[in-house]
Design an enzyme around this catalytic site. Structure first.
Site, PDB file in Angstrom:
ATOM      1  N   THR A 112     -56.677  -8.524 -78.595  1.00 54.42           N
ATOM      2  CA  THR A 112     -56.881  -7.320 -79.410  1.00 54.42           C
ATOM      3  C   THR A 112     -57.875  -7.513 -80.546  1.00 54.42           C
ATOM      4  OG1 THR A 112     -55.766  -5.891 -81.025  1.00 54.42           O
ATOM      5  CG2 THR A 112     -54.803  -8.037 -80.690  1.00 54.42           C
ATOM      6  N   GLU A 120     -57.324  -6.606 -83.378  1.00 54.73           N
ATOM      7  CA  GLU A 120     -56.554  -6.968 -84.578  1.00 54.73           C
ATOM      8  C   GLU A 120     -56.708  -8.460 -84.903  1.00 54.73           C
ATOM      9  OE1 GLU A 120     -54.376  -5.249 -86.905  1.00 54.73           O
ATOM     10  OE2 GLU A 120     -55.623  -3.626 -86.180  1.00 54.73           O
ATOM     11  N   TYR A 176     -48.476  -9.274 -86.042  1.00 55.79           N
ATOM     12  CA  TYR A 176     -48.944  -8.916 -84.689  1.00 55.79           C
ATOM     13  C   TYR A 176     -50.258  -9.626 -84.385  1.00 55.79           C
ATOM     14  CZ  TYR A 176     -51.212  -6.084 -81.055  1.00 55.79           C
ATOM     15  OH  TYR A 176     -51.884  -5.665 -79.930  1.00 55.79           O
ATOM     16  N   LYS A 230     -50.904 -12.440 -81.540  1.00 57.31           N
ATOM     17  CA  LYS A 230     -51.898 -12.206 -80.479  1.00 57.31           C
ATOM     18  C   LYS A 230     -52.944 -13.319 -80.447  1.00 57.31           C
ATOM     19  CE  LYS A 230     -51.057  -8.405 -78.113  1.00 57.31           C
ATOM     20  NZ  LYS A 230     -50.983  -8.361 -76.657  1.00 57.31           N
TER      21      LYS A 230
HETATM   22  P1  NAP Z   1     -47.284  -0.224 -75.520  1.00 53.70           P
HETATM   23  O1  NAP Z   1     -47.456   1.178 -75.024  1.00 53.70           O
HETATM   24  O2  NAP Z   1     -46.640  -0.446 -76.842  1.00 53.70           O
HETATM   25  O3  NAP Z   1     -46.465  -1.019 -74.404  1.00 53.70           O
HETATM   26  C1  NAP Z   1     -45.894  -2.271 -74.665  1.00 53.70           C
HETATM   27  C2  NAP Z   1     -45.083  -2.699 -73.450  1.00 53.70           C
HETATM   28  O4  NAP Z   1     -44.515  -4.000 -73.697  1.00 53.70           O
HETATM   29  C3  NAP Z   1     -43.918  -1.777 -73.105  1.00 53.70           C
HETATM   30  O5  NAP Z   1     -43.931  -1.553 -71.714  1.00 53.70           O
HETATM   31  C4  NAP Z   1     -42.698  -2.596 -73.484  1.00 53.70           C
HETATM   32  O6  NAP Z   1     -41.564  -2.324 -72.707  1.00 53.70           O
HETATM   33  C5  NAP Z   1     -43.199  -4.002 -73.167  1.00 53.70           C
HETATM   34  N1  NAP Z   1     -42.380  -5.046 -73.772  1.00 53.70           N
HETATM   35  C6  NAP Z   1     -41.997  -5.147 -75.074  1.00 53.70           C
HETATM   36  N2  NAP Z   1     -41.200  -6.218 -75.246  1.00 53.70           N
HETATM   37  C7  NAP Z   1     -41.078  -6.813 -74.022  1.00 53.70           C
HETATM   38  C8  NAP Z   1     -40.383  -7.952 -73.566  1.00 53.70           C
HETATM   39  N3  NAP Z   1     -39.622  -8.702 -74.376  1.00 53.70           N
HETATM   40  N4  NAP Z   1     -40.482  -8.287 -72.257  1.00 53.70           N
HETATM   41  C9  NAP Z   1     -41.220  -7.514 -71.408  1.00 53.70           C
HETATM   42  N5  NAP Z   1     -41.909  -6.419 -71.793  1.00 53.70           N
HETATM   43  C10 NAP Z   1     -41.835  -6.069 -73.090  1.00 53.70           C
HETATM   44  O7  NAP Z   1     -48.688  -0.970 -75.543  1.00 53.70           O
HETATM   45  P2  NAP Z   1     -50.092  -0.558 -74.873  1.00 53.70           P
HETATM   46  O8  NAP Z   1     -50.823   0.320 -75.818  1.00 53.70           O
HETATM   47  O9  NAP Z   1     -49.862  -0.145 -73.477  1.00 53.70           O
HETATM   48  O10 NAP Z   1     -50.859  -1.954 -74.912  1.00 53.70           O
HETATM   49  C11 NAP Z   1     -50.758  -2.880 -73.836  1.00 53.70           C
HETATM   50  C12 NAP Z   1     -51.072  -4.285 -74.358  1.00 53.70           C
HETATM   51  O11 NAP Z   1     -52.401  -4.292 -74.890  1.00 53.70           O
HETATM   52  C13 NAP Z   1     -50.168  -4.761 -75.484  1.00 53.70           C
HETATM   53  O12 NAP Z   1     -50.010  -6.148 -75.327  1.00 53.70           O
HETATM   54  C14 NAP Z   1     -50.960  -4.468 -76.742  1.00 53.70           C
HETATM   55  O13 NAP Z   1     -50.585  -5.342 -77.778  1.00 53.70           O
HETATM   56  C15 NAP Z   1     -52.385  -4.724 -76.247  1.00 53.70           C
HETATM   57  N6  NAP Z   1     -53.442  -3.965 -76.907  1.00 53.70           N
HETATM   58  C16 NAP Z   1     -53.352  -2.619 -77.023  1.00 53.70           C
HETATM   59  C17 NAP Z   1     -54.413  -1.908 -77.598  1.00 53.70           C
HETATM   60  C18 NAP Z   1     -54.362  -0.412 -77.702  1.00 53.70           C
HETATM   61  O14 NAP Z   1     -55.155   0.149 -78.461  1.00 53.70           O
HETATM   62  N7  NAP Z   1     -53.506   0.259 -76.961  1.00 53.70           N
HETATM   63  C19 NAP Z   1     -55.552  -2.604 -78.050  1.00 53.70           C
HETATM   64  C20 NAP Z   1     -55.605  -3.974 -77.882  1.00 53.70           C
HETATM   65  C21 NAP Z   1     -54.553  -4.656 -77.286  1.00 53.70           C
HETATM   66  P3  NAP Z   1     -40.222  -1.554 -73.234  1.00 53.70           P
HETATM   67  O15 NAP Z   1     -40.320  -0.207 -72.615  1.00 53.70           O
HETATM   68  O16 NAP Z   1     -39.122  -2.361 -72.673  1.00 53.70           O
HETATM   69  O17 NAP Z   1     -40.268  -1.545 -74.735  1.00 53.70           O
HETATM   70  O1  F7E Z   2     -52.866   2.590 -86.805  1.00 56.05           O
HETATM   71  C1  F7E Z   2     -53.221   3.998 -90.139  1.00 56.05           C
HETATM   72  C2  F7E Z   2     -52.767   2.577 -89.994  1.00 56.05           C
HETATM   73  O2  F7E Z   2     -50.756   2.172 -85.557  1.00 56.05           O
HETATM   74  C3  F7E Z   2     -54.233   2.904 -86.967  1.00 56.05           C
HETATM   75  C4  F7E Z   2     -52.265  -0.983 -81.496  1.00 56.05           C
HETATM   76  O3  F7E Z   2     -52.442  -0.476 -80.204  1.00 56.05           O
HETATM   77  O4  F7E Z   2     -54.624  -0.878 -81.963  1.00 56.05           O
HETATM   78  C5  F7E Z   2     -53.346  -0.430 -82.406  1.00 56.05           C
HETATM   79  O5  F7E Z   2     -53.100  -0.875 -83.726  1.00 56.05           O
HETATM   80  C6  F7E Z   2     -54.541   3.098 -88.441  1.00 56.05           C
HETATM   81  C7  F7E Z   2     -54.024   1.972 -89.340  1.00 56.05           C
HETATM   82  O6  F7E Z   2     -52.992   1.443 -84.583  1.00 56.05           O
HETATM   83  C8  F7E Z   2     -50.295   6.150 -90.117  1.00 56.05           C
HETATM   84  O7  F7E Z   2     -52.449   2.002 -91.262  1.00 56.05           O
HETATM   85  C9  F7E Z   2     -52.091   5.921 -91.308  1.00 56.05           C
HETATM   86  O8  F7E Z   2     -54.986   1.708 -90.299  1.00 56.05           O
HETATM   87  O9  F7E Z   2     -52.427   3.804 -84.618  1.00 56.05           O
HETATM   88  P1  F7E Z   2     -52.175   2.568 -85.350  1.00 56.05           P
HETATM   89  P2  F7E Z   2     -53.476  -0.018 -85.023  1.00 56.05           P
HETATM   90  O10 F7E Z   2     -52.703  -0.553 -86.153  1.00 56.05           O
HETATM   91  O11 F7E Z   2     -54.955   0.048 -85.174  1.00 56.05           O
HETATM   92  C10 F7E Z   2     -54.793  -2.300 -81.947  1.00 56.05           C
HETATM   93  C11 F7E Z   2     -56.170  -2.609 -81.432  1.00 56.05           C
HETATM   94  C12 F7E Z   2     -53.712  -2.994 -81.233  1.00 56.05           C
HETATM   95  O12 F7E Z   2     -53.916  -4.058 -80.643  1.00 56.05           O
HETATM   96  C13 F7E Z   2     -52.318  -2.505 -81.458  1.00 56.05           C
HETATM   97  O13 F7E Z   2     -51.457  -2.937 -80.414  1.00 56.05           O
HETATM   98  O14 F7E Z   2     -53.873   4.270 -88.886  1.00 56.05           O
HETATM   99  N1  F7E Z   2     -52.147   4.988 -90.335  1.00 56.05           N
HETATM  100  N2  F7E Z   2     -50.964   6.637 -91.203  1.00 56.05           N
HETATM  101  C14 F7E Z   2     -51.050   5.096 -89.573  1.00 56.05           C
HETATM  102  N3  F7E Z   2     -50.660   4.421 -88.478  1.00 56.05           N
HETATM  103  C15 F7E Z   2     -49.476   4.784 -87.907  1.00 56.05           C
HETATM  104  N4  F7E Z   2     -49.068   4.134 -86.793  1.00 56.05           N
HETATM  105  N5  F7E Z   2     -48.694   5.803 -88.418  1.00 56.05           N
HETATM  106  C16 F7E Z   2     -49.058   6.510 -89.519  1.00 56.05           C
HETATM  107  O15 F7E Z   2     -48.364   7.413 -89.962  1.00 56.05           O
END
Ligand code: NAP
Ligand code: F7E
Length: 329
Positions: A125, A127, A153, A157
Protein backbone atom coordinates in the site's frame (compact mmCIF):
# COMPACT_ATOMS: atom_id res chain seq x y z
CA UNK A 1 -7.38 -23.60 -16.59
CA UNK A 2 -5.76 -21.98 -13.60
CA UNK A 3 -6.86 -22.04 -9.98
CA UNK A 4 -6.63 -19.04 -7.64
CA UNK A 5 -6.90 -18.77 -3.87
CA UNK A 6 -8.00 -15.35 -2.59
CA UNK A 7 -7.76 -14.17 1.02
CA UNK A 8 -10.06 -11.21 1.74
CA UNK A 9 -12.82 -12.57 -0.54
CA UNK A 10 -15.49 -10.67 1.47
CA UNK A 11 -13.72 -7.33 0.95
CA UNK A 12 -13.88 -4.74 -1.82
CA UNK A 13 -10.96 -6.02 -3.90
CA UNK A 14 -11.85 -9.66 -3.29
CA UNK A 15 -15.18 -9.09 -5.07
CA UNK A 16 -13.68 -7.28 -8.06
CA UNK A 17 -10.92 -9.87 -8.39
CA UNK A 18 -13.32 -12.83 -8.17
CA UNK A 19 -15.33 -11.29 -10.99
CA UNK A 20 -12.24 -10.73 -13.14
CA UNK A 21 -10.79 -14.21 -12.60
CA UNK A 22 -14.17 -15.82 -13.27
CA UNK A 23 -14.33 -13.98 -16.62
CA UNK A 24 -10.89 -15.42 -17.35
CA UNK A 25 -12.11 -18.96 -16.60
CA UNK A 26 -10.28 -19.53 -13.30
CA UNK A 27 -11.40 -21.94 -10.62
CA UNK A 28 -11.63 -19.69 -7.57
CA UNK A 29 -11.30 -20.47 -3.88
CA UNK A 30 -11.89 -17.79 -1.25
CA UNK A 31 -10.86 -17.82 2.39
CA UNK A 32 -13.59 -16.83 4.83
CA UNK A 33 -13.07 -16.46 8.57
CA UNK A 34 -15.33 -16.77 11.61
CA UNK A 35 -18.03 -19.21 12.63
CA UNK A 36 -20.85 -17.06 11.22
CA UNK A 37 -19.31 -14.41 8.98
CA UNK A 38 -22.11 -11.93 8.16
CA UNK A 39 -20.71 -11.42 4.65
CA UNK A 40 -20.81 -15.13 3.71
CA UNK A 41 -24.38 -14.92 2.34
CA UNK A 42 -23.51 -11.89 0.17
CA UNK A 43 -20.48 -13.65 -1.30
CA UNK A 44 -22.45 -16.84 -1.91
CA UNK A 45 -25.23 -14.87 -3.64
CA UNK A 46 -23.01 -12.61 -5.75
CA UNK A 47 -20.19 -15.04 -6.56
CA UNK A 48 -21.74 -18.53 -6.57
CA UNK A 49 -18.72 -19.82 -8.49
CA UNK A 50 -16.33 -19.08 -5.57
CA UNK A 51 -15.62 -22.10 -3.37
CA UNK A 52 -15.30 -20.90 0.23
CA UNK A 53 -12.77 -22.38 2.64
CA UNK A 54 -12.82 -21.57 6.36
CA UNK A 55 -9.43 -20.27 7.44
CA UNK A 56 -7.85 -17.30 9.18
CA UNK A 57 -4.65 -15.39 8.42
CA UNK A 58 -3.67 -15.66 12.10
CA UNK A 59 -3.98 -19.47 12.04
CA UNK A 60 -1.17 -20.89 9.95
CA UNK A 61 -2.44 -24.49 10.07
CA UNK A 62 -5.74 -23.35 8.56
CA UNK A 63 -3.81 -21.74 5.68
CA UNK A 64 -1.88 -24.96 5.08
CA UNK A 65 -5.19 -26.84 4.92
CA UNK A 66 -6.57 -24.21 2.52
CA UNK A 67 -3.53 -24.66 0.26
CA UNK A 68 -3.93 -28.46 0.34
CA UNK A 69 -7.62 -28.21 -0.56
CA UNK A 70 -7.39 -25.53 -3.27
CA UNK A 71 -4.03 -26.52 -4.84
CA UNK A 72 -3.84 -23.06 -6.41
CA UNK A 73 -1.57 -21.77 -9.17
CA UNK A 74 -1.94 -18.24 -7.82
CA UNK A 75 -2.53 -16.85 -4.32
CA UNK A 76 -3.80 -13.29 -3.86
CA UNK A 77 -3.31 -12.14 -0.26
CA UNK A 78 -5.90 -9.37 0.11
CA UNK A 79 -6.96 -10.14 3.69
CA UNK A 80 -6.05 -7.52 6.28
CA UNK A 81 -7.22 -5.08 8.89
CA UNK A 82 -7.27 -2.41 6.21
CA UNK A 83 -8.69 0.64 8.00
CA UNK A 84 -5.90 3.04 8.97
CA UNK A 85 -7.92 4.75 11.72
CA UNK A 86 -8.94 1.43 13.26
CA UNK A 87 -5.32 0.25 13.29
CA UNK A 88 -4.52 2.90 15.93
CA UNK A 89 -7.27 1.43 18.13
CA UNK A 90 -6.20 -2.20 17.72
CA UNK A 91 -2.50 -2.16 16.76
CA UNK A 92 -1.68 -5.68 18.04
CA UNK A 93 -4.44 -7.37 16.04
CA UNK A 94 -3.43 -5.26 13.05
CA UNK A 95 0.13 -6.57 13.32
CA UNK A 96 -1.08 -10.16 13.74
CA UNK A 97 -3.32 -10.08 10.66
CA UNK A 98 -1.92 -7.41 8.33
CA UNK A 99 1.74 -8.08 9.17
CA UNK A 100 2.35 -11.61 10.44
CA UNK A 101 -0.58 -12.94 8.41
CA UNK A 102 1.56 -12.43 5.30
CA UNK A 103 4.32 -14.60 6.75
CA UNK A 104 1.76 -17.25 7.73
CA UNK A 105 0.50 -17.34 4.13
CA UNK A 106 3.99 -17.44 2.62
CA UNK A 107 5.03 -20.29 4.93
CA UNK A 108 1.84 -22.19 4.10
CA UNK A 109 2.77 -21.92 0.43
CA UNK A 110 6.37 -22.99 1.04
CA UNK A 111 5.27 -26.03 3.05
CA UNK A 112 2.75 -27.21 0.46
CA UNK A 113 4.55 -26.25 -2.76
CA UNK A 114 7.95 -27.98 -2.80
CA UNK A 115 8.27 -27.45 -6.56
CA UNK A 116 7.93 -23.68 -6.14
CA UNK A 117 5.17 -23.35 -8.72
CA UNK A 118 2.69 -21.14 -6.85
CA UNK A 119 2.67 -17.42 -7.64
CA UNK A 120 1.94 -15.05 -4.73
CA UNK A 121 0.52 -11.51 -4.76
CA UNK A 122 0.82 -9.33 -1.65
CA UNK A 123 -1.46 -6.31 -1.24
CA UNK A 124 1.07 -3.62 -0.33
CA UNK A 125 0.00 0.00 0.00
CA UNK A 126 0.86 3.65 -0.52
CA UNK A 127 0.45 4.01 3.27
CA UNK A 128 4.01 2.62 3.48
CA UNK A 129 5.29 5.93 2.05
CA UNK A 130 3.53 7.84 4.80
CA UNK A 131 2.84 11.48 5.21
CA UNK A 132 6.23 13.08 4.93
CA UNK A 133 6.93 14.98 1.74
CA UNK A 134 10.73 15.04 1.98
CA UNK A 135 11.27 12.00 -0.19
CA UNK A 136 8.45 12.40 -2.70
CA UNK A 137 9.64 12.81 -6.30
CA UNK A 138 7.79 15.47 -8.31
CA UNK A 139 5.87 12.86 -10.35
CA UNK A 140 4.88 10.99 -7.20
CA UNK A 141 6.11 8.01 -5.18
CA UNK A 142 7.55 5.17 -7.24
CA UNK A 143 9.00 1.71 -6.58
CA UNK A 144 12.33 3.22 -5.38
CA UNK A 145 10.94 5.86 -3.00
CA UNK A 146 11.72 5.66 0.72
CA UNK A 147 9.14 4.36 3.15
CA UNK A 148 8.00 6.21 6.27
CA UNK A 149 4.70 4.70 7.48
CA UNK A 150 2.56 6.83 9.79
CA UNK A 151 0.18 4.26 11.32
CA UNK A 152 0.22 0.77 12.82
CA UNK A 153 -1.42 -0.31 9.55
CA UNK A 154 1.38 1.20 7.46
CA UNK A 155 4.05 -0.38 9.68
CA UNK A 156 2.38 -3.82 9.53
CA UNK A 157 2.07 -3.55 5.74
CA UNK A 158 5.75 -2.64 5.47
CA UNK A 159 6.59 -5.88 7.28
CA UNK A 160 4.39 -7.77 4.80
CA UNK A 161 6.10 -6.00 1.93
CA UNK A 162 9.62 -6.86 3.04
CA UNK A 163 8.88 -10.45 4.03
CA UNK A 164 7.41 -10.98 0.55
CA UNK A 165 10.59 -9.59 -1.01
CA UNK A 166 12.66 -11.70 1.39
CA UNK A 167 10.87 -14.94 0.40
CA UNK A 168 11.37 -14.07 -3.27
CA UNK A 169 15.10 -13.54 -2.73
CA UNK A 170 15.64 -16.41 -0.25
CA UNK A 171 13.55 -19.18 -1.78
CA UNK A 172 13.25 -18.05 -5.37
CA UNK A 173 9.47 -17.84 -5.01
CA UNK A 174 7.38 -15.93 -7.54
CA UNK A 175 6.23 -13.52 -4.81
CA UNK A 176 5.37 -9.92 -5.69
CA UNK A 177 3.94 -6.82 -4.05
CA UNK A 178 1.58 -4.40 -5.70
CA UNK A 179 2.02 -1.01 -4.04
CA UNK A 180 -1.51 0.23 -4.59
CA UNK A 181 -2.71 3.76 -3.99
CA UNK A 182 -6.28 4.31 -2.78
CA UNK A 183 -8.85 2.59 -4.95
CA UNK A 184 -12.56 2.91 -4.38
CA UNK A 185 -15.89 2.05 -5.97
CA UNK A 186 -19.37 0.74 -5.36
CA UNK A 187 -18.05 -2.16 -3.25
CA UNK A 188 -16.02 0.09 -0.92
CA UNK A 189 -16.75 -0.33 2.81
CA UNK A 190 -18.86 2.43 4.38
CA UNK A 191 -16.07 3.10 6.90
CA UNK A 192 -13.81 4.66 4.23
CA UNK A 193 -14.17 8.34 3.50
CA UNK A 194 -15.20 8.16 -0.18
CA UNK A 195 -18.06 5.69 0.30
CA UNK A 196 -19.04 7.34 3.59
CA UNK A 197 -19.49 10.56 1.60
CA UNK A 198 -21.32 9.15 -1.44
CA UNK A 199 -23.67 7.12 0.74
CA UNK A 200 -24.43 10.10 3.01
CA UNK A 201 -24.92 12.48 0.07
CA UNK A 202 -27.42 10.05 -1.46
CA UNK A 203 -29.26 9.79 1.87
CA UNK A 204 -29.26 13.59 2.29
CA UNK A 205 -30.68 14.00 -1.20
CA UNK A 206 -33.41 11.43 -0.45
CA UNK A 207 -34.28 12.99 2.94
CA UNK A 208 -32.96 10.02 4.94
CA UNK A 209 -30.36 12.05 6.92
CA UNK A 210 -29.53 15.72 7.27
CA UNK A 211 -25.74 15.92 7.65
CA UNK A 212 -22.47 13.97 7.60
CA UNK A 213 -19.71 13.96 10.25
CA UNK A 214 -16.13 13.78 9.01
CA UNK A 215 -12.59 14.29 10.32
CA UNK A 216 -9.95 16.35 8.52
CA UNK A 217 -10.92 17.54 5.04
CA UNK A 218 -7.57 18.75 3.72
CA UNK A 219 -5.72 15.42 3.24
CA UNK A 220 -5.15 14.53 -0.41
CA UNK A 221 -5.26 11.09 -1.95
CA UNK A 222 -4.50 9.48 -5.32
CA UNK A 223 -7.93 7.90 -5.81
CA UNK A 224 -8.60 5.34 -8.56
CA UNK A 225 -11.27 2.73 -9.34
CA UNK A 226 -10.87 -0.72 -7.75
CA UNK A 227 -12.05 -2.48 -10.93
CA UNK A 228 -9.03 -1.08 -12.77
CA UNK A 229 -6.62 -2.05 -9.98
CA UNK A 230 -7.47 -5.77 -9.84
CA UNK A 231 -6.45 -5.96 -13.52
CA UNK A 232 -3.01 -4.77 -12.42
CA UNK A 233 -2.84 -7.39 -9.65
CA UNK A 234 -3.52 -10.15 -12.18
CA UNK A 235 -0.97 -8.75 -14.65
CA UNK A 236 1.71 -8.76 -11.94
CA UNK A 237 1.34 -12.55 -11.63
CA UNK A 238 1.55 -13.16 -15.41
CA UNK A 239 5.11 -11.86 -16.01
CA UNK A 240 8.28 -13.83 -16.81
CA UNK A 241 10.04 -12.55 -13.69
CA UNK A 242 8.55 -11.45 -10.38
CA UNK A 243 8.77 -7.75 -9.50
CA UNK A 244 6.97 -5.05 -7.48
CA UNK A 245 4.84 -2.33 -9.08
CA UNK A 246 3.05 0.87 -8.08
CA UNK A 247 -0.57 1.23 -9.25
CA UNK A 248 -1.86 4.80 -9.09
CA UNK A 249 -3.58 7.44 -11.21
CA UNK A 250 -0.82 10.08 -11.00
CA UNK A 251 -3.33 12.67 -9.70
CA UNK A 252 -4.10 13.79 -6.18
CA UNK A 253 -7.29 15.38 -4.82
CA UNK A 254 -8.48 16.59 -1.42
CA UNK A 255 -11.53 15.36 0.45
CA UNK A 256 -13.02 18.81 -0.17
CA UNK A 257 -12.75 18.22 -3.93
CA UNK A 258 -14.47 14.85 -3.49
CA UNK A 259 -17.28 16.59 -1.55
CA UNK A 260 -17.61 19.23 -4.30
CA UNK A 261 -18.25 16.64 -7.01
CA UNK A 262 -20.43 14.33 -4.90
CA UNK A 263 -22.79 17.11 -3.74
CA UNK A 264 -22.85 18.62 -7.24
CA UNK A 265 -24.08 15.26 -8.57
CA UNK A 266 -27.31 15.77 -6.57
CA UNK A 267 -27.62 19.46 -7.39
CA UNK A 268 -26.18 20.89 -4.15
CA UNK A 269 -23.51 23.49 -4.95
CA UNK A 270 -22.37 24.26 -1.37
CA UNK A 271 -21.74 21.23 0.86
CA UNK A 272 -20.58 23.22 3.91
CA UNK A 273 -24.00 23.43 5.65
CA UNK A 274 -24.25 19.62 5.48
CA UNK A 275 -20.79 18.69 6.80
CA UNK A 276 -19.81 18.74 10.50
CA UNK A 277 -16.30 18.04 11.71
CA UNK A 278 -15.95 15.41 14.42
CA UNK A 279 -12.54 14.83 16.08
CA UNK A 280 -13.48 11.15 16.55
CA UNK A 281 -12.64 10.69 12.85
CA UNK A 282 -9.20 12.33 13.11
CA UNK A 283 -6.05 10.23 13.49
CA UNK A 284 -3.10 10.55 15.93
CA UNK A 285 -0.83 10.92 12.87
CA UNK A 286 -2.18 11.86 9.44
CA UNK A 287 -0.86 11.20 5.94
CA UNK A 288 -1.17 14.63 4.31
CA UNK A 289 -0.75 13.83 0.64
CA UNK A 290 -0.41 10.72 -1.48
CA UNK A 291 0.51 10.82 -5.15
CA UNK A 292 1.76 7.80 -7.08
CA UNK A 293 3.77 7.42 -10.27
CA UNK A 294 2.48 4.38 -12.21
CA UNK A 295 5.05 4.66 -15.05
CA UNK A 296 6.62 1.24 -14.40
CA UNK A 297 3.27 -0.58 -14.40
CA UNK A 298 2.19 1.32 -17.52
CA UNK A 299 5.35 0.60 -19.49
CA UNK A 300 6.15 -2.94 -18.30
CA UNK A 301 2.71 -4.40 -17.61
CA UNK A 302 0.75 -2.37 -20.14
CA UNK A 303 -1.60 -1.42 -17.28
CA UNK A 304 -3.60 1.80 -17.48
CA UNK A 305 -6.43 3.02 -15.30
CA UNK A 306 -9.64 3.72 -17.19
CA UNK A 307 -11.79 5.60 -14.67
CA UNK A 308 -10.80 9.19 -13.82
CA UNK A 309 -11.54 11.08 -10.60
CA UNK A 310 -14.89 12.70 -11.59
CA UNK A 311 -15.94 9.39 -13.20
CA UNK A 312 -15.19 7.55 -9.95
CA UNK A 313 -17.27 9.92 -7.81
CA UNK A 314 -20.10 9.77 -10.35
CA UNK A 315 -20.25 5.97 -10.46
CA UNK A 316 -20.23 5.76 -6.67
CA UNK A 317 -22.97 8.40 -6.43
CA UNK A 318 -25.14 6.61 -9.00
CA UNK A 319 -24.74 3.33 -7.10
CA UNK A 320 -25.62 4.85 -3.71
CA UNK A 321 -28.60 6.82 -5.03
CA UNK A 322 -30.04 3.58 -6.42
CA UNK A 323 -29.22 1.64 -3.25
CA UNK A 324 -30.66 4.21 -0.83
CA UNK A 325 -33.78 4.83 -2.93
CA UNK A 326 -34.91 1.39 -1.70
CA UNK A 327 -35.02 2.82 1.85
CA UNK A 328 -37.43 5.64 0.98
CA UNK A 329 -40.89 4.81 2.32
P1 NAP B 1 -11.33 -4.62 2.80
O1 NAP B 1 -12.55 -4.35 1.97
O2 NAP B 1 -11.21 -3.99 4.14
O3 NAP B 1 -11.22 -6.21 2.96
C1 NAP B 1 -10.36 -6.80 3.89
C2 NAP B 1 -10.59 -8.30 3.89
O4 NAP B 1 -9.68 -8.92 4.82
C3 NAP B 1 -11.99 -8.74 4.28
O5 NAP B 1 -12.42 -9.72 3.37
C4 NAP B 1 -11.79 -9.36 5.65
O6 NAP B 1 -12.69 -10.39 5.95
C5 NAP B 1 -10.39 -9.95 5.49
N1 NAP B 1 -9.77 -10.30 6.76
C6 NAP B 1 -9.63 -9.51 7.86
N2 NAP B 1 -9.05 -10.20 8.86
C7 NAP B 1 -8.81 -11.46 8.38
C8 NAP B 1 -8.23 -12.61 8.94
N3 NAP B 1 -7.80 -12.65 10.21
N4 NAP B 1 -8.12 -13.72 8.17
C9 NAP B 1 -8.59 -13.71 6.89
N5 NAP B 1 -9.15 -12.63 6.30
C10 NAP B 1 -9.26 -11.51 7.04
O7 NAP B 1 -10.02 -4.25 1.97
P2 NAP B 1 -9.84 -3.94 0.41
O8 NAP B 1 -10.09 -2.49 0.19
O9 NAP B 1 -10.54 -4.96 -0.38
O10 NAP B 1 -8.26 -4.12 0.25
C11 NAP B 1 -7.69 -5.39 -0.06
C12 NAP B 1 -6.24 -5.42 0.42
O11 NAP B 1 -5.52 -4.38 -0.25
C13 NAP B 1 -6.06 -5.17 1.91
O12 NAP B 1 -4.96 -5.94 2.32
C14 NAP B 1 -5.72 -3.69 1.99
O13 NAP B 1 -4.96 -3.43 3.15
C15 NAP B 1 -4.91 -3.51 0.71
N6 NAP B 1 -4.96 -2.18 0.10
C16 NAP B 1 -6.14 -1.58 -0.14
C17 NAP B 1 -6.16 -0.33 -0.78
C18 NAP B 1 -7.46 0.34 -1.11
O14 NAP B 1 -7.44 1.54 -1.40
N7 NAP B 1 -8.57 -0.36 -1.11
C19 NAP B 1 -4.94 0.27 -1.16
C20 NAP B 1 -3.76 -0.40 -0.92
C21 NAP B 1 -3.77 -1.65 -0.30
P3 NAP B 1 -13.90 -10.29 7.05
O15 NAP B 1 -15.13 -10.17 6.23
O16 NAP B 1 -13.82 -11.59 7.76
O17 NAP B 1 -13.62 -9.10 7.92
O1 F7E C 1 -9.17 7.96 4.66
C1 F7E C 1 -9.63 11.30 6.01
C2 F7E C 1 -8.64 10.38 6.66
O2 F7E C 1 -10.01 5.81 5.60
C3 F7E C 1 -8.77 8.86 3.65
C4 F7E C 1 -7.29 2.06 2.91
O3 F7E C 1 -7.87 1.35 1.85
O4 F7E C 1 -6.19 3.59 1.40
C5 F7E C 1 -7.10 3.51 2.50
O5 F7E C 1 -6.60 4.24 3.60
C6 F7E C 1 -8.53 10.23 4.26
C7 F7E C 1 -7.64 10.22 5.50
O6 F7E C 1 -8.50 5.81 3.55
C8 F7E C 1 -12.88 10.79 7.57
O7 F7E C 1 -8.07 10.98 7.83
C9 F7E C 1 -11.62 12.47 7.01
O8 F7E C 1 -6.80 11.31 5.44
O9 F7E C 1 -10.81 6.55 3.32
P1 F7E C 1 -9.73 6.49 4.30
P2 F7E C 1 -6.94 5.78 3.86
O10 F7E C 1 -6.64 6.07 5.27
O11 F7E C 1 -6.27 6.62 2.83
C10 F7E C 1 -4.88 3.06 1.67
C11 F7E C 1 -4.06 3.19 0.42
C12 F7E C 1 -4.91 1.71 2.24
O12 F7E C 1 -4.00 0.91 2.03
C13 F7E C 1 -5.95 1.43 3.28
O13 F7E C 1 -6.17 0.03 3.41
O14 F7E C 1 -9.78 10.75 4.69
N1 F7E C 1 -10.96 11.35 6.65
N2 F7E C 1 -12.79 12.15 7.59
C14 F7E C 1 -11.70 10.29 6.98
N3 F7E C 1 -11.49 8.97 6.80
C15 F7E C 1 -12.46 8.12 7.23
N4 F7E C 1 -12.29 6.79 7.05
N5 F7E C 1 -13.62 8.57 7.83
C16 F7E C 1 -13.87 9.89 8.03
O15 F7E C 1 -14.90 10.28 8.56
Amino acid sequence: MKTALITGITGQDGGHLAQLLNEKGYTIYGIIRGQNNPRRKEVEAEFPYVKLIEADLTDQSSLVRAMMEAKPDEVYNLGAISHVGYSFKDPMVTMDITGKGVLNMLEAIRLTDPENKVRFYQASTSEMYGGTDYNRPEKGYNESSLFHPRSPYGVAKLYGHWITKNYRESYNMYAVSGILFNHEGERRGLEFVTRKITNAVARIKLGLQDHIELGDLWPKRDWGYAGDYVQGMWLMLQQDTPDDYVLATGETHSIEEFLDIAFNEVGISDWRPYVKQNPAFMRPAEVDLLLGDPTKAETQLGWKREVDFPGLVKLMMEHDLELEAKNVK
